[in-house]
Every structure is written in structure tokens, then in C-alpha cells.
Design an enzyme around this catalytic site. Sequence first.
Site, PDB file in Angstrom:
ATOM      1  N   LYS A 153       1.492   6.606  -4.752  1.00  0.00           N
ATOM      2  CA  LYS A 153       2.130   6.666  -6.070  1.00  0.00           C
ATOM      3  C   LYS A 153       1.575   7.858  -6.867  1.00  0.00           C
ATOM      4  O   LYS A 153       0.578   8.469  -6.470  1.00  0.00           O
ATOM      5  CB  LYS A 153       1.899   5.330  -6.778  1.00  0.00           C
ATOM      6  CG  LYS A 153       2.534   4.138  -6.026  1.00  0.00           C
ATOM      7  CD  LYS A 153       2.296   2.818  -6.748  1.00  0.00           C
ATOM      8  CE  LYS A 153       2.929   1.655  -5.999  1.00  0.00           C
ATOM      9  NZ  LYS A 153       2.724   0.361  -6.703  1.00  0.00           N
TER      10      LYS A 153
ATOM     11  N   TYR B  72      12.739  -0.740  -6.572  1.00  0.00           N
ATOM     12  CA  TYR B  72      12.068  -1.894  -7.174  1.00  0.00           C
ATOM     13  C   TYR B  72      13.059  -2.906  -7.758  1.00  0.00           C
ATOM     14  O   TYR B  72      12.707  -3.680  -8.654  1.00  0.00           O
ATOM     15  CB  TYR B  72      11.092  -1.422  -8.250  1.00  0.00           C
ATOM     16  CG  TYR B  72       9.785  -0.892  -7.680  1.00  0.00           C
ATOM     17  CD1 TYR B  72       8.984  -1.669  -6.838  1.00  0.00           C
ATOM     18  CD2 TYR B  72       9.339   0.390  -8.002  1.00  0.00           C
ATOM     19  CE1 TYR B  72       7.796  -1.189  -6.318  1.00  0.00           C
ATOM     20  CE2 TYR B  72       8.133   0.881  -7.477  1.00  0.00           C
ATOM     21  CZ  TYR B  72       7.368   0.084  -6.644  1.00  0.00           C
ATOM     22  OH  TYR B  72       6.180   0.555  -6.138  1.00  0.00           O
TER      23      TYR B  72
ATOM     24  N   PHE C 160       7.358  -6.287 -16.654  1.00  0.00           N
ATOM     25  CA  PHE C 160       6.706  -4.997 -16.408  1.00  0.00           C
ATOM     26  C   PHE C 160       7.652  -3.953 -15.795  1.00  0.00           C
ATOM     27  O   PHE C 160       7.242  -2.836 -15.496  1.00  0.00           O
ATOM     28  CB  PHE C 160       5.482  -5.172 -15.493  1.00  0.00           C
ATOM     29  CG  PHE C 160       5.787  -5.792 -14.139  1.00  0.00           C
ATOM     30  CD1 PHE C 160       6.283  -5.033 -13.095  1.00  0.00           C
ATOM     31  CD2 PHE C 160       5.577  -7.155 -13.927  1.00  0.00           C
ATOM     32  CE1 PHE C 160       6.563  -5.597 -11.856  1.00  0.00           C
ATOM     33  CE2 PHE C 160       5.862  -7.738 -12.684  1.00  0.00           C
ATOM     34  CZ  PHE C 160       6.351  -6.950 -11.647  1.00  0.00           C
TER      35      PHE C 160
ATOM     36  N   ARG D 285      -0.197  -3.403   5.171  1.00  0.00           N
ATOM     37  CA  ARG D 285      -0.355  -4.266   3.994  1.00  0.00           C
ATOM     38  C   ARG D 285      -1.810  -4.703   3.843  1.00  0.00           C
ATOM     39  O   ARG D 285      -2.353  -4.743   2.746  1.00  0.00           O
ATOM     40  CB  ARG D 285       0.536  -5.513   4.109  1.00  0.00           C
ATOM     41  CG  ARG D 285       1.998  -5.268   3.894  1.00  0.00           C
ATOM     42  CD  ARG D 285       2.357  -4.981   2.462  1.00  0.00           C
ATOM     43  NE  ARG D 285       2.270  -6.141   1.591  1.00  0.00           N
ATOM     44  CZ  ARG D 285       2.684  -6.151   0.330  1.00  0.00           C
ATOM     45  NH1 ARG D 285       3.202  -5.056  -0.218  1.00  0.00           N
ATOM     46  NH2 ARG D 285       2.570  -7.220  -0.404  1.00  0.00           N
TER      47      ARG D 285
ATOM     48  N   THR E  19      -2.107  -6.845  -4.617  1.00  0.00           N
ATOM     49  CA  THR E  19      -1.375  -6.109  -5.661  1.00  0.00           C
ATOM     50  C   THR E  19      -2.279  -5.784  -6.850  1.00  0.00           C
ATOM     51  O   THR E  19      -2.240  -4.674  -7.377  1.00  0.00           O
ATOM     52  CB  THR E  19      -0.164  -6.961  -6.137  1.00  0.00           C
ATOM     53  OG1 THR E  19       0.629  -7.287  -4.991  1.00  0.00           O
ATOM     54  CG2 THR E  19       0.674  -6.215  -7.147  1.00  0.00           C
TER      55      THR E  19
ATOM     56  N   ASN F 259      -1.785   0.906  -9.224  1.00  0.00           N
ATOM     57  CA  ASN F 259      -2.438   0.467  -7.978  1.00  0.00           C
ATOM     58  C   ASN F 259      -2.234   1.410  -6.783  1.00  0.00           C
ATOM     59  O   ASN F 259      -2.378   1.024  -5.637  1.00  0.00           O
ATOM     60  CB  ASN F 259      -2.062  -0.987  -7.656  1.00  0.00           C
ATOM     61  CG  ASN F 259      -0.584  -1.168  -7.409  1.00  0.00           C
ATOM     62  OD1 ASN F 259       0.172  -0.206  -7.419  1.00  0.00           O
ATOM     63  ND2 ASN F 259      -0.164  -2.403  -7.164  1.00  0.00           N
TER      64      ASN F 259
ATOM     65  N   HIS G 126       2.045   2.006  -2.233  1.00  0.00           N
ATOM     66  CA  HIS G 126       3.070   1.013  -1.907  1.00  0.00           C
ATOM     67  C   HIS G 126       3.162   0.885  -0.396  1.00  0.00           C
ATOM     68  O   HIS G 126       3.027   1.880   0.316  1.00  0.00           O
ATOM     69  CB  HIS G 126       4.449   1.453  -2.436  1.00  0.00           C
ATOM     70  CG  HIS G 126       5.570   0.637  -1.867  1.00  0.00           C
ATOM     71  ND1 HIS G 126       5.947  -0.575  -2.410  1.00  0.00           N
ATOM     72  CD2 HIS G 126       6.358   0.820  -0.772  1.00  0.00           C
ATOM     73  CE1 HIS G 126       6.926  -1.088  -1.676  1.00  0.00           C
ATOM     74  NE2 HIS G 126       7.196  -0.262  -0.668  1.00  0.00           N
TER      75      HIS G 126
ATOM     76  N   GLU H 220      13.697   0.328   2.834  1.00  0.00           N
ATOM     77  CA  GLU H 220      12.974   1.393   2.133  1.00  0.00           C
ATOM     78  C   GLU H 220      12.963   2.696   2.941  1.00  0.00           C
ATOM     79  O   GLU H 220      13.098   3.781   2.378  1.00  0.00           O
ATOM     80  CB  GLU H 220      11.548   0.909   1.817  1.00  0.00           C
ATOM     81  CG  GLU H 220      11.562  -0.227   0.789  1.00  0.00           C
ATOM     82  CD  GLU H 220      10.248  -0.985   0.665  1.00  0.00           C
ATOM     83  OE1 GLU H 220       9.283  -0.657   1.389  1.00  0.00           O
ATOM     84  OE2 GLU H 220      10.187  -1.925  -0.158  1.00  0.00           O
TER      85      GLU H 220
HETATM   86  P1  IDP Z   1       3.125  -4.996  -3.991  1.00  0.00           P
HETATM   87  O1  IDP Z   1       3.239  -3.554  -4.415  1.00  0.00           O
HETATM   88  O2  IDP Z   1       1.694  -5.385  -3.696  1.00  0.00           O
HETATM   89  O3  IDP Z   1       4.080  -5.369  -2.877  1.00  0.00           O
HETATM   90  P2  IDP Z   1       4.887  -6.362  -5.908  1.00  0.00           P
HETATM   91  O4  IDP Z   1       4.678  -7.736  -6.434  1.00  0.00           O
HETATM   92  O5  IDP Z   1       6.049  -6.126  -4.990  1.00  0.00           O
HETATM   93  O6  IDP Z   1       3.506  -5.898  -5.254  1.00  0.00           O
HETATM   94  O7  IDP Z   1       5.036  -5.405  -7.173  1.00  0.00           O
HETATM   95  C1  IDP Z   1       5.488  -4.084  -7.044  1.00  0.00           C
HETATM   96  C2  IDP Z   1       4.685  -3.206  -7.959  1.00  0.00           C
HETATM   97  O8  IDP Z   1       4.963  -3.567  -9.305  1.00  0.00           O
HETATM   98  C3  IDP Z   1       3.167  -3.360  -7.820  1.00  0.00           C
HETATM   99  O9  IDP Z   1       2.622  -2.606  -6.758  1.00  0.00           O
HETATM  100  C4  IDP Z   1       2.707  -2.847  -9.172  1.00  0.00           C
HETATM  101  O10 IDP Z   1       2.717  -1.407  -9.216  1.00  0.00           O
HETATM  102  C5  IDP Z   1       3.800  -3.362 -10.097  1.00  0.00           C
HETATM  103  N1  IDP Z   1       3.416  -4.657 -10.693  1.00  0.00           N
HETATM  104  C6  IDP Z   1       3.488  -5.884 -10.121  1.00  0.00           C
HETATM  105  N2  IDP Z   1       3.039  -6.830 -10.960  1.00  0.00           N
HETATM  106  C7  IDP Z   1       2.713  -6.194 -12.101  1.00  0.00           C
HETATM  107  C8  IDP Z   1       2.191  -6.633 -13.368  1.00  0.00           C
HETATM  108  O11 IDP Z   1       1.948  -7.821 -13.596  1.00  0.00           O
HETATM  109  N3  IDP Z   1       1.952  -5.663 -14.292  1.00  0.00           N
HETATM  110  C9  IDP Z   1       2.207  -4.339 -14.074  1.00  0.00           C
HETATM  111  N4  IDP Z   1       2.706  -3.883 -12.910  1.00  0.00           N
HETATM  112  C10 IDP Z   1       2.958  -4.797 -11.928  1.00  0.00           C
END
Ligand code: IDP
Length: 152
Positions: free
Chosen positions: A10, A50, A58, A86, A92, A113, A116, A127
Site C-alpha cells: 500500500k 474494496y 471506514f 496471508r 488486519t 497496515n 494487502h 483481484e
Molecule cells: P485484510 O486487509 O486483512 O484482508 P479486511 O477486513 O478485508 O482486512 O479490510 C480491508 C482493509 O480495510 C484493511 O487491510 C484495512 O486497510 C482497512 N480496514 C479494515 N478495518 C478497518 C478499520 O476498522 N479501520 C480502518 N481501516 C480498516
Amino acid sequence: MKQRTFTMLKPDAVKRRLTGEILARFEKRGLKIVAAKTLMISDDLAKTHYGEHSDKPFFGDLISYITSGPVFAMVLEGDDVISMVRKMVGATNPKEAAVGTIRGDYAIDTGRNIVHASDSEESAEREINLFFDESEFCDYELPDEDIIYEEP
Ligand code: IDP
């Protein structure tokens, strides 16, 4: 069985110059890079990628974040690569991610974070097709597959 997964560093990872370091983890593990590029994600592509989160509070911040700078997108190949990557990426929420995972070692906030990775065969296929054309894939053999794999 050989699989492909979509992985993306990212904008915070690219801006923090972590691309090489993170890529090295995948390479050292034995994974094969079959496609890779740096790009700016359009608003439309971000919202499609997304889409499953479109009703989350968010979502707006997530779209701003992922379009805030270049990403480094890639397709990795290997045995069970979807679940393996993963696990390498970690939880996450980086605060809950195990030390030794990418998020556990380099990130702090869920909204920053850094990486992805596809979470299933269906999302990997979706994707990969969203980000890459057939012409962007490289067909080549790794010379050490017989060392990495018990049965190449
Ligand atoms: P993942 O990336 O670990 O698969 P997902 O639940 O699919 O997690 O969420 C996609 C992305 O959305 C996350 O990687 C993160 O960047 C963002 N995200 C998820 N939950 C939150 C949140 O509670 N606050 C802010 N950003 C979030």
C-alpha cells in the site's frame, strides 16, 4: 498444488521505502513473482477492489488511503500461496499481528497496515484480473524449484 495470489504494498509501504524489504521476504520464502508493477490506483478501481466494505464506516478513509500514492502490485505463485502469504502478512490490526509477520513487524494502525493479500481463491482470481492483463504475466522457470520443493 501451485496457486497464484494477488498482493499489494500500500502507499505507506512504498513511501516508507519498504518495497524491497517486503519483496525480499516473499522471494526468500521461495515464492515466484509472475507479475509486478507500481501504479496509482484510480478512485473507481479502489472502490471496486474494496467493494465488500462499501457500507463500513471506514470505507471513505480506506479509499483515500489506498489512492494517496503509488502501490506496488504483484502476483505471487507457489504451493498454497494464498494462505501462506496471508500468514506472512499477519492480522488486519497490526497491533494484534504476530511479531515476525509483515504487519507485526512494520505497522501500527489498522488504517495504515501497509500490505494487502487475497484471502481466498475467489478473491485472488477476482483481484488478479482487476489489476493485471494476461500480457503482463511472465512465463519462466525458477532454477532452484527442485531444491525448494520436495516434489517440484
Ligand atoms: P485484510 O486487509 O486483512 O484482508 P479486511 O477486513 O478485508 O482486512 O479490510 C480491508 C482493509 O480495510 C484493511 O487491510 C484495512 O486497510 C482497512 N480496514 C479494515 N478495518 C478497518 C478499520 O476498522 N479501520 C480502518 N481501516 C480498516
